[in-house]
Design an enzyme around this catalytic site. Sequence first.
Site, PDB file in Angstrom:
ATOM      1  N   LYS A 133      38.711 -12.033  -1.853  1.00  0.00           N
ATOM      2  CA  LYS A 133      39.034 -13.316  -1.133  1.00  0.00           C
ATOM      3  C   LYS A 133      39.753 -14.267  -1.945  1.00  0.00           C
ATOM      4  CE  LYS A 133      36.728 -11.690   2.452  1.00  0.00           C
ATOM      5  NZ  LYS A 133      36.519 -11.775   3.804  1.00  0.00           N
ATOM      6  N   HIS A 167      20.474 -12.727  -5.826  1.00  0.00           N
ATOM      7  CA  HIS A 167      20.086 -11.726  -4.904  1.00  0.00           C
ATOM      8  C   HIS A 167      18.428 -11.871  -4.828  1.00  0.00           C
ATOM      9  CE1 HIS A 167      18.830  -9.270  -8.359  1.00  0.00           C
ATOM     10  NE2 HIS A 167      19.748  -9.213  -8.611  1.00  0.00           N
TER      11      HIS A 167
END
Length: 116
Positions: free
Chosen positions: A35, A83
């Site tokens: 991206k 995470h």
Amino acid sequence: MRRIYTEEERRYCDAQKYSFQHYAARFAAKEAFSKAIGTGLTGDMTWTSVEVVKRRSGEPILRLSGKIAEKYGSCTLHVSLSHTSESALAMVAIETDDEALLRRTQATRDHAATAS
């Protein structure tokens, strides 16, 4: 797994107690890089052309290969991974003084925005 992760990434993740968290963070980093360059996973951008590795200090870094390395290897890349047991995220920032690269990247983003 081989289509998305390099051998080194698989070896690292498989050695961790909760390997799925590490795999998910690396997946997020690869997507964040795609991206950031404005292409997504098309053209020269493949899953394995961006590899997340760790320095001795534990800091994650991106290692590029193939045509992606040719285009963006001179850039300074920053990656942050996070995470938990339920989610993973990554942020990628790219620094460059290469004006031509900046123009090409912006043109790619502009084209993608008008094509949507």
